[in-house]
Design a protein around this motif. Structure first.
Motif, mmCIF file in Angstrom:
data_model
loop_
_atom_site.group_PDB
_atom_site.id
_atom_site.type_symbol
_atom_site.label_atom_id
_atom_site.label_comp_id
_atom_site.label_asym_id
_atom_site.label_seq_id
_atom_site.Cartn_x
_atom_site.Cartn_y
_atom_site.Cartn_z
ATOM 1 N N GLY A 48 0.777 -1.228 0.000
ATOM 2 C CA GLY A 48 0.000 0.000 0.000
ATOM 3 C C GLY A 48 0.811 1.281 0.000
ATOM 4 N N ILE A 49 2.112 1.186 -0.235
ATOM 5 C CA ILE A 49 2.930 2.400 -0.316
ATOM 6 C C ILE A 49 2.666 3.084 -1.656
ATOM 7 C CG2 ILE A 49 5.265 3.320 -0.319
ATOM 8 C CD1 ILE A 49 4.263 2.240 2.405
ATOM 9 N N GLU A 50 2.275 4.351 -1.592
ATOM 10 C CA GLU A 50 1.851 5.086 -2.784
ATOM 11 C C GLU A 50 2.926 6.017 -3.334
ATOM 12 O OE1 GLU A 50 -1.805 7.140 -2.085
ATOM 13 O OE2 GLU A 50 -2.745 5.436 -1.062
ATOM 14 N N LYS A 51 3.833 6.479 -2.472
ATOM 15 C CA LYS A 51 4.840 7.477 -2.867
ATOM 16 C C LYS A 51 6.222 6.972 -2.467
ATOM 17 C CE LYS A 51 2.477 10.487 -0.428
ATOM 18 N NZ LYS A 51 2.047 11.740 0.252
ATOM 19 N N PHE A 52 7.175 7.134 -3.359
ATOM 20 C CA PHE A 52 8.531 6.645 -3.136
ATOM 21 C C PHE A 52 9.544 7.769 -3.303
ATOM 22 C CE2 PHE A 52 6.076 2.938 -4.094
ATOM 23 C CZ PHE A 52 6.697 1.872 -3.449
ATOM 24 N N ILE A 53 10.518 7.793 -2.408
ATOM 25 C CA ILE A 53 11.683 8.665 -2.538
ATOM 26 C C ILE A 53 12.895 7.745 -2.612
ATOM 27 C CG2 ILE A 53 13.057 10.511 -1.510
ATOM 28 C CD1 ILE A 53 10.505 11.241 0.121
ATOM 29 N N PHE A 54 13.605 7.790 -3.725
ATOM 30 C CA PHE A 54 14.780 6.932 -3.911
ATOM 31 C C PHE A 54 16.027 7.734 -3.561
ATOM 32 C CE2 PHE A 54 11.502 5.000 -6.454
ATOM 33 C CZ PHE A 54 11.659 3.658 -6.158
ATOM 34 N N SER A 55 16.745 7.267 -2.545
ATOM 35 C CA SER A 55 17.997 7.889 -2.140
ATOM 36 C C SER A 55 19.123 7.255 -2.943
ATOM 37 C CB SER A 55 18.216 7.685 -0.641
ATOM 38 O OG SER A 55 19.486 8.147 -0.261
ATOM 39 N N GLU A 70 10.797 1.014 -16.233
ATOM 40 C CA GLU A 70 10.026 -0.061 -15.600
ATOM 41 C C GLU A 70 8.850 0.438 -14.764
ATOM 42 O OE1 GLU A 70 10.345 -3.294 -16.034
ATOM 43 O OE2 GLU A 70 12.019 -3.078 -17.423
ATOM 44 N N PHE A 71 8.942 1.660 -14.239
ATOM 45 C CA PHE A 71 7.885 2.171 -13.366
ATOM 46 C C PHE A 71 7.493 3.599 -13.767
ATOM 47 C CE2 PHE A 71 9.911 -1.128 -10.801
ATOM 48 C CZ PHE A 71 8.800 -1.820 -10.310
ATOM 49 N N PRO A 72 7.059 3.778 -15.026
ATOM 50 C CA PRO A 72 6.741 5.137 -15.490
ATOM 51 C C PRO A 72 5.536 5.754 -14.785
ATOM 52 C CG PRO A 72 6.044 3.505 -17.111
ATOM 53 C CD PRO A 72 6.844 2.767 -16.076
ATOM 54 N N THR A 73 4.686 4.942 -14.159
ATOM 55 C CA THR A 73 3.499 5.483 -13.486
ATOM 56 C C THR A 73 3.679 5.551 -11.972
ATOM 57 O OG1 THR A 73 2.422 3.316 -13.260
ATOM 58 C CG2 THR A 73 2.025 4.530 -15.300
ATOM 59 N N LEU A 74 4.875 5.284 -11.473
ATOM 60 C CA LEU A 74 5.123 5.334 -10.039
ATOM 61 C C LEU A 74 5.241 6.789 -9.590
ATOM 62 C CD1 LEU A 74 5.615 3.191 -7.795
ATOM 63 C CD2 LEU A 74 8.059 3.601 -8.097
ATOM 64 N N GLU A 336 -4.649 11.200 -14.173
ATOM 65 C CA GLU A 336 -3.202 11.242 -13.976
ATOM 66 C C GLU A 336 -2.654 9.817 -13.860
ATOM 67 O OE1 GLU A 336 -5.083 12.258 -9.917
ATOM 68 O OE2 GLU A 336 -5.471 12.548 -12.056
ATOM 69 N N PRO A 337 -1.622 9.465 -14.636
ATOM 70 C CA PRO A 337 -1.122 8.089 -14.672
ATOM 71 C C PRO A 337 -0.518 7.616 -13.354
ATOM 72 C CG PRO A 337 0.280 9.537 -15.982
ATOM 73 C CD PRO A 337 -0.923 10.332 -15.605
ATOM 74 N N THR A 338 -0.095 8.539 -12.475
ATOM 75 C CA THR A 338 0.523 8.133 -11.214
ATOM 76 C C THR A 338 -0.491 7.894 -10.096
ATOM 77 O OG1 THR A 338 0.870 10.448 -10.590
ATOM 78 C CG2 THR A 338 2.694 9.325 -11.731
ATOM 79 N N HIS A 339 -1.780 8.096 -10.382
ATOM 80 C CA HIS A 339 -2.802 7.852 -9.342
ATOM 81 C C HIS A 339 -2.688 6.405 -8.863
ATOM 82 C CE1 HIS A 339 -6.667 7.511 -7.325
ATOM 83 N NE2 HIS A 339 -6.801 8.822 -7.416
ATOM 84 N N PHE A 340 -2.728 6.202 -7.556
ATOM 85 C CA PHE A 340 -2.459 4.868 -7.001
ATOM 86 C C PHE A 340 -3.527 3.847 -7.379
ATOM 87 C CE2 PHE A 340 -1.942 1.817 -3.373
ATOM 88 C CZ PHE A 340 -0.653 1.411 -3.702
ATOM 89 N N CYS A 341 -4.725 4.311 -7.720
ATOM 90 C CA CYS A 341 -5.790 3.382 -8.095
ATOM 91 C C CYS A 341 -5.864 3.150 -9.601
ATOM 92 C CB CYS A 341 -7.132 3.880 -7.568
ATOM 93 S SG CYS A 341 -7.329 3.625 -5.796
ATOM 94 N N ARG A 342 -4.998 3.777 -10.354
ATOM 95 C CA ARG A 342 -5.011 3.555 -11.798
ATOM 96 C C ARG A 342 -3.991 2.484 -12.154
ATOM 97 N NH1 ARG A 342 -6.649 5.344 -16.602
ATOM 98 N NH2 ARG A 342 -5.174 5.206 -18.338
ATOM 99 N N LYS A 343 -4.460 1.411 -12.818
ATOM 100 C CA LYS A 343 -3.519 0.365 -13.252
ATOM 101 C C LYS A 343 -2.425 0.991 -14.119
ATOM 102 C CE LYS A 343 -6.762 -1.986 -15.252
ATOM 103 N NZ LYS A 343 -7.426 -2.984 -16.103
#
Length: 415
Positions: A48-55, A70-74, A336-343
């Motif tokens: 259920g994590i919706e937002k990511f910050i990559f260090s 690989e994750f264009p909608t993340l 919006e493609p990054t919406h967490f409920c959008r496949k």
């Protein structure tokens, strides 16, 4: 209030892996045919994590390129170190980008399949400043041990040595951003030494023990072990029983889809041949049958939500008339493609699992006609079945496709 945001520490050089992995950041080492980071991201999406910050640090451009492909909608940000800042400095820099009050912090070179939301809830209830997720282990000398007091606060950090049994730091934390940043650390420091081990006597630092799967790929032996343990387990249709859930995409699986357009009303909706019979058969095999559908036409104003609900009600009635059932329909109208409920993001599957406590996503199948449906299944932690109705040219085998059939009736007949 669930956990929504995670910081992934992905700046490691992987010095100890040089004998088996060269010229790659450690988290990008290939494991079971995929970069290890992909396993980590997908697990936390399924949590259920919706937002990511990559260090990021070492060869950050390789990781950024991977994420874009690989994750264009993340929903993601990258926090890039210009020079190594240590684990603490990396967390501190990333925390300045956080939008949530409490975040998950994850080592990108290990995977601990703990129930993140359970520990997050305990962290909030305890008003903790940091919560360590801990893994019980036996007969080990690679890790130190963490001891807890009766109130689950950290009592002691013990050095690496041989232990017959003990609880280790699993490399996953829940962190209160404000209280951490308020400590005024220098630019470079160690999260473990200069924060956890220094402040546990005076700060509210808790531990949460979960005996779940854990792997750290930091040494060649465990890296090789991960190759086997993280392989996708094959899907055997003969194992399907009423404990399983079936997720179905709609357009292109149940009904003909309109190329580059939307089904705007019932007059435009046409079942594929044999689909209602297929769903009737499948209803007898699966404990739940759920339709999952992106419906951006509503969000774009090309149709109303009432139009969509009318189509769904008529579709459901026709399926029931032919002896089948649909237990629920989930749809996402977001544009919006990054919406967490959008496949391919897994929000709709996770919502279904909350609404139907009997759903076990590891005993579920997503049937779809696009690779984004297959990615949705993987991101949610389900098996996947591809139907070739609209894209028969799809190359196979594919890492995100467990089985492929010509149509939904062929899936039903195979069962």
């Amino acid at each position: 209030m669930p956990a929504k945001e995670a910081i992934i520490l992905a700046g490691g050089l992987g010095t100890r892996l040089r004998s088996v992995v060269t010229d790659l950041p450690k988290c990008m080492a290939p494991v079971a045919g995929q970069p290890f980071l992909k396993h980590v991201i997908r697990y936390f999406l399924s949590q259920g994590i919706e937002k990511f910050i990559f260090s990021l640090g070492y060869k950050h451009d390789r990781i950024e390129e991977f994420l874009n492909i690989e994750f264009p909608t993340l929903n993601l940000q990258c926090s890039v170190e210009e020079e190594p800042l240590g684990t603490g400095g990396a967390v501190q820099l990333a925390c300045k980008r956080a939008t949530e009050s409490n975040v998950i912090v994850v080592n990108g070179d290990s995977l601990f399949k703990a129930d993140v939301q359970k520990s997050f809830a305990s962290h909030i209830d305890s008003k903790a400043e940091c919560t360590l997720l801990m893994k019980p282990m036996r007969d080990f000398d690679r890790y130190g041990v963490v001891e807890l007091d009766t109130d689950f606060t950290v009592k002691k950090f013990k050095e690496k040595q041989f232990y017959q049994a003990g609880d280790i730091n699993g490399g996953v934390y829940v962190l209160n951003v404000e209280s951490f940043l308020d400590l005024g650390f220098p630019e470079k420091f160690s999260f473990e030494k200069n924060y956890l081990e220094k402040y546990f006597p005076s700060k509210k630092i808790f531990g949460a023990i979960q005996d779940e799967y854990f792997i750290d790929i930091g040494i060649p032996e465990d890296y090789q072990r991960a190759q086997e343990e993280l392989k996708q387990i094959p899907l055997y249709l003969e194992n399907i029983d009423p404990n399983w859930t079936l997720f179905l995409d709609r357009d292109g699986v149940i009904n003909y889809e309109k190329e580059n357009n939307y089904i705007l009303n019932w007059d435009e909706f046409e079942f594929y041949p044999g689909v209602t019979e297929a769903i009737s058969r499948l209803s007898k095999k699966f404990g739940a049958v759920i339709v999952i559908s992106n419906q951006r036409g509503v969000g774009r104003g090309l149709m109303t939500e009432e139009d969509l609900l009318d189509i769904q009600a008529r579709m459901k009635l026709r399926i029931e008339d032919d002896g089948g059932r649909v237990d629920a329909i989930y749809y996402c109208t977001a544009t919006e493609p990054t919406h967490f409920c959008r496949k391919p993001n897994p929000g709709m599957a996770l919502q279904a699992a909350r609404d139907f406590p009997s759903i076990n996503l590891s005993k579920s199948i997503m049937v779809g006609n696009k690779t984004s449906d297959m990615q949705f299944g993987r991101n949610a932690g389900t098996y996947t079945v591809y139907v070739k109705t609209t894209h028969p040219e799809q190359p196979l085998p594919h890492p995100d496709i467990d089985l492929a059939f010509d149509s939904l009736i062929d899936v039903a007949k195979a069962l």
